[in-house]
Scaffold this motif. Sequence first.
Motif, PDB file in Angstrom:
ATOM      1  N   CYS A 162      55.293  54.578  44.740  1.00  0.00           N
ATOM      2  CA  CYS A 162      56.274  55.668  45.173  1.00  0.00           C
ATOM      3  C   CYS A 162      57.431  55.896  44.116  1.00  0.00           C
ATOM      4  O   CYS A 162      57.900  54.983  43.647  1.00  0.00           O
ATOM      5  N   ASN A 163      57.719  57.135  43.902  1.00  0.00           N
ATOM      6  CA  ASN A 163      58.884  57.427  42.908  1.00  0.00           C
ATOM      7  C   ASN A 163      60.343  57.307  43.507  1.00  0.00           C
ATOM      8  O   ASN A 163      60.541  57.673  44.464  1.00  0.00           O
ATOM      9  N   GLU A 164      61.013  56.329  42.785  1.00  0.00           N
ATOM     10  CA  GLU A 164      62.498  56.284  43.315  1.00  0.00           C
ATOM     11  C   GLU A 164      62.710  56.281  44.631  1.00  0.00           C
ATOM     12  O   GLU A 164      63.508  56.749  45.252  1.00  0.00           O
ATOM     13  N   ALA A 165      62.435  55.113  45.155  1.00  0.00           N
ATOM     14  CA  ALA A 165      62.325  54.825  46.450  1.00  0.00           C
ATOM     15  C   ALA A 165      63.458  53.927  47.054  1.00  0.00           C
ATOM     16  O   ALA A 165      63.808  53.812  48.426  1.00  0.00           O
ATOM     17  N   GLY A 166      64.551  53.611  46.170  1.00  0.00           N
ATOM     18  CA  GLY A 166      65.825  52.857  46.633  1.00  0.00           C
ATOM     19  C   GLY A 166      65.536  51.276  46.678  1.00  0.00           C
ATOM     20  O   GLY A 166      64.486  50.942  46.990  1.00  0.00           O
ATOM     21  N   LYS A 167      66.794  50.681  46.980  1.00  0.00           N
ATOM     22  CA  LYS A 167      66.818  49.140  47.041  1.00  0.00           C
ATOM     23  C   LYS A 167      66.271  48.788  48.451  1.00  0.00           C
ATOM     24  O   LYS A 167      65.695  47.421  48.477  1.00  0.00           O
ATOM     25  N   ASP A 168      65.985  49.571  49.461  1.00  0.00           N
ATOM     26  CA  ASP A 168      65.386  49.033  50.548  1.00  0.00           C
ATOM     27  C   ASP A 168      63.891  49.133  50.754  1.00  0.00           C
ATOM     28  O   ASP A 168      63.357  48.718  51.795  1.00  0.00           O
ATOM     29  N   SER A 169      63.440  49.581  49.691  1.00  0.00           N
ATOM     30  CA  SER A 169      61.868  49.893  49.714  1.00  0.00           C
ATOM     31  C   SER A 169      61.061  48.711  49.278  1.00  0.00           C
ATOM     32  O   SER A 169      59.869  48.987  49.303  1.00  0.00           O
ATOM     33  N   HIS A 170      61.384  47.586  48.635  1.00  0.00           N
ATOM     34  CA  HIS A 170      60.684  46.644  48.024  1.00  0.00           C
ATOM     35  C   HIS A 170      59.742  46.104  49.135  1.00  0.00           C
ATOM     36  O   HIS A 170      58.477  45.940  48.482  1.00  0.00           O
ATOM     37  N   ASP A 171      60.055  45.477  50.007  1.00  0.00           N
ATOM     38  CA  ASP A 171      58.984  44.939  51.018  1.00  0.00           C
ATOM     39  C   ASP A 171      58.035  46.127  51.223  1.00  0.00           C
ATOM     40  O   ASP A 171      56.711  45.708  51.165  1.00  0.00           O
TER      41      ASP A 171
END
Length: 286
Positions: A206-215
């Motif tokens: 994913c492009n630029e998904a933000g800090k909540d996206s890691h899991d």
Amino acid sequence: MGPLRVHPENPRYFADRTGRALYVTGFHTWNNLVDMGPSDPPAAFEYDRYLEELERTNQNFIRLWALHLLTAWKDKDWVGQFPWQRTGPGEAVDGKPRFNLEQLDAAYFARLRERVAKARAKRIYVSVMLFEGWDAILSNRVRPDMFCFAGANNVNGVDITSSACDGTLRGWVTLDDPKVLELQERYVRRVIEEVNEYDNVLFEICNEAGKDSHDWQDHLMQYVRDVERSLPLQHCVGQTGGMGTLNQRTYQSGADWVSPEAMAMDGFASEYMSGACTWGEMRYDP
């Protein structure tokens, strides 16, 4: 050509099928997979011309950009193709039939397959972007109600706009909603199956998904590997930073390659590397 692998001696580089170190470089624009522009339908992108310009300037890499909103940049540009069929009943916010998120559109995947094949013919590697995350980080530049997964736009009872929290549509870039994740995985599996035979492919979660996206990104990265395990080819899978992703999590994710968060918000400098490649691009503006 490949499939590419992380170079065993210098992980900042890829290695091709022969073990030769490879530096991948290219330029991008956002509508090289789905047409996007101010008219509805948008004008067709000149993909063949794009590849010719890459070849002329000795470039060997592109990202095929995913977009899952009806309009981009807050109604500035209409988006032309989607992975899901518009069967209705009922109308989406653009006045066209609602999406059935359980029915994939064969024409979309045929286009994806063709564009990967054409790039392969010119010895150009392709990062197949599975999702676009910038739009899920709420701002005054996008309209969340334009997502295919917004409640008014589909017949499946899915509404990621109700998941907004701390400026993020969590339903799109986290593991919070099992139904959304199931539909995302179904779409990802189809992408993998369509392009698995091509050795010029890399996957980008994913492009630029933000800090909540890691899991969520870690989960999908493993999902890609699980699906490909029984298929002829296995491809590098990468994670892209941006919109506040944490570089420490990105570098420790096990991704084959990464594009780090430029702001290094978690204190991890962009120079730090751990067994992954990085890359950057120039913008293509014909």
